[in-house]
Design a protein around this motif. Structure first.
Motif, mmCIF file in Angstrom:
data_model
loop_
_atom_site.group_PDB
_atom_site.id
_atom_site.type_symbol
_atom_site.label_atom_id
_atom_site.label_comp_id
_atom_site.label_asym_id
_atom_site.label_seq_id
_atom_site.Cartn_x
_atom_site.Cartn_y
_atom_site.Cartn_z
ATOM 1 N N ARG A 158 -56.222 20.824 -8.606
ATOM 2 C CA ARG A 158 -55.294 20.253 -8.330
ATOM 3 C C ARG A 158 -55.753 19.211 -7.215
ATOM 4 N N ILE A 159 -56.133 19.320 -6.245
ATOM 5 C CA ILE A 159 -56.184 18.296 -5.195
ATOM 6 C C ILE A 159 -57.171 17.435 -5.603
ATOM 7 N N THR A 160 -58.341 17.727 -6.261
ATOM 8 C CA THR A 160 -59.176 16.758 -6.744
ATOM 9 C C THR A 160 -58.906 15.890 -8.075
ATOM 10 N N HIS A 161 -57.692 16.118 -8.639
ATOM 11 C CA HIS A 161 -57.618 15.601 -9.751
ATOM 12 C C HIS A 161 -56.048 15.134 -9.809
ATOM 13 N N PRO A 162 -55.713 14.178 -8.771
ATOM 14 C CA PRO A 162 -54.355 13.852 -8.517
ATOM 15 C C PRO A 162 -53.669 12.924 -9.669
ATOM 16 N N ILE A 163 -54.534 12.127 -10.193
ATOM 17 C CA ILE A 163 -53.902 11.243 -11.417
ATOM 18 C C ILE A 163 -53.203 12.165 -12.422
ATOM 19 N N PRO A 164 -53.958 13.013 -13.100
ATOM 20 C CA PRO A 164 -53.011 13.692 -14.265
ATOM 21 C C PRO A 164 -51.999 14.701 -13.609
ATOM 22 N N VAL A 165 -52.210 15.138 -12.332
ATOM 23 C CA VAL A 165 -50.955 15.956 -11.813
ATOM 24 C C VAL A 165 -49.831 15.175 -11.628
ATOM 25 N N ILE A 166 -50.253 13.984 -10.785
ATOM 26 C CA ILE A 166 -48.981 13.155 -10.155
ATOM 27 C C ILE A 166 -48.214 12.584 -11.651
ATOM 28 N N SER A 167 -48.997 12.246 -12.631
ATOM 29 C CA SER A 167 -48.613 11.728 -14.185
ATOM 30 C C SER A 167 -47.634 12.837 -14.676
#
Length: 409
Positions: free
Chosen positions: A391-400
């Motif tokens: 989650r921390i290292t993949h902010p773009i898909p999570v925040i999207s």
């Protein structure tokens, strides 16, 4: 306060807010949805009902569904005494009769007696009547269906509708109401070659007849009283040892040999039923061979199982974080059916993130041979949560995913 200091404080504030929002957004926000791909269903050998190539034939399980099989001529053909079955259904639609009722008295008029004499002189099938007879509606149906009496066909429809012409209007309305636009009725007897129908529609007529309590009772009960004294015997009985219930068995020069029938197969504690029409057969041996072949095939082709077996893998689920599992069909409500061919499968999926084994993620619809079954679609294994690090290292898909979720809300 100097300009530089203001800018520094502002940037610092933004940075602190960004860091403060980044953590909760990535750790607590929704995960991006998993993607799916379909797993092909194993092909099963085609097992279409065997129907004669000559003439015109059809078999159906449901009067409102698609035929199981159609063979030979698909255009309307003369239908002989199948016309009388339609007359019985149209009369019963106007004058319903319970299975064990005699119904109203149908008087025999001078016109009816003269009609009987005319048919007799022409060599057509008749059952004797006199003007002082007391025929019940049930007795008339016995003469019509079991005795294939042409004079009783005319008498019954005149009683029910006033005249044969008025009956033809009512019959057209009844046929249209039941979606039987492949049938044309030109008389009540079937002696006219203009009384014609498609095998598909006449298979439906056989189904409607056997599902009517009065007709079913007439076809399966002993003839008694006046009909018995007038020599009526059941001309429709045909190969009952094979599970066949004859509805109409007849011949005319224009129509050839014709059979409307029901087919029953015992499966455990339940009975499977199909309904058919075999028309324009050249001789009785050809008809018997066709019916025997169909009944023998049904003994192994009819099964009591779902179109899609429980546990059949249908979908591969792949998560953005690399986890991959399959989803399979759950239990469906099934009943005995003819296993015709490989079903056409359509899946409907719910939005999916992480979930445990057995979680319902959508549904599957399977269609074959004119029947459709629906079953739940369930995960075979747990679809794992990716964990904090991903989650921390993949902010773009999570925040999207979070933004999309907020927009939907």
């Amino acid at each position: 306060m100097g300009v530089g200091r203001v800018i520094g404080v502002s940037v610092g504030t933004v940075a602190i807010l960004a860091v403060g929002l980044y953590g909760p957004a990535t750790l607590l926000g929704p995960l991006p949805e998993a993607t799916t791909s379909t797993i092909p269903v194993d092909e099963i050998p085609a097992n279409d009902p065997v129907l004669p190539a000559d003439g015109a034939s059809a078999l159906t399980e449901d009067p409102t569904g698609t035929p199981l099989a159609v063979a030979g001529d698909t255009q309307p053909v003369p239908m002989a005494a199948a016309t009388k079955v339609i007359a019985a259904l149209v009369v019963l639609d106007a004058h319903p009769l319970a299975a064990d009722d005699e119904g109203a008295i149908v008087p025999i008029t001078s016109e009816d007696f003269l009609s009987y004499r005319d048919y007799q002189a022409a060599g057509a099938r008749t059952v004797t009547v006199y003007t002082d007879d007391q025929w019940s509606e049930r007795g008339m149906l016995q003469a019509l269906l079991l005795g294939s009496s042409n004079n009783h066909a005319d008498t019954l429809v005149r009683w029910a509708f006033g005249s044969v012409d008025d009956y033809l209007v009512a019959a057209r309305a009844w046929l249209d109401e039941n979606g039987l636009d492949g049938i044309t009725v030109a008389d009540a007897t079937g002696l006219s070659e203009e009384s014609a129908g498609t095998a598909s529609d006449l298979a439906v007529v056989a189904a409607l007849a056997l599902q009517d309590p009065a007709i079913d009772s007439v076809l399966t009960s002993t003839v008694e009283g006046l009909p018995s004294r007038r020599g009526i015997e059941n001309t429709t009985t045909y190969l009952p040892e094979l599970g066949i219930t004859g509805v109409s068995r007849s011949y005319t020069d224009a129509a050839g040999i014709c059979l409307l029938f029901g087919l029953s197969v015992e499966i455990g504690d339940t009975t499977y039923r199909a309904y058919g029409a075999i028309l324009r057969q050249s001789d009785w041996d050809a008809l018997e061979a066709a019916v025997r072949a169909l009944a023998e095939q049904a003994a192994t082709a009819v099964v009591d199982e779902s179109l899609i077996a429980v546990g059949t893998p249908l979908v591969t689920v792949t998560a953005p974080w690399g986890d991959e599992v399959t989803a399979s069909a759950g239990a469906a409500v099934s009943e005995p059916h003819w296993a015709v061919s490989t079903p056409v499968v359509t899946t409907t999926l719910d939005p999916l993130e992480a979930a445990g084994a057995g979680t319902t993620i959508g549904s599957v619809e399977a269609t074959a041979g004119g029947r459709t079954e629906t079953a739940p679609l369930r995960l075979d294994e747990r679809l794992q949560d990716p964990g904090v690090l991903w989650r921390i290292t993949h902010p773009i898909p999570v925040i999207s995913a979070l933004i999309a979720d907020l927009h939907e809300g």
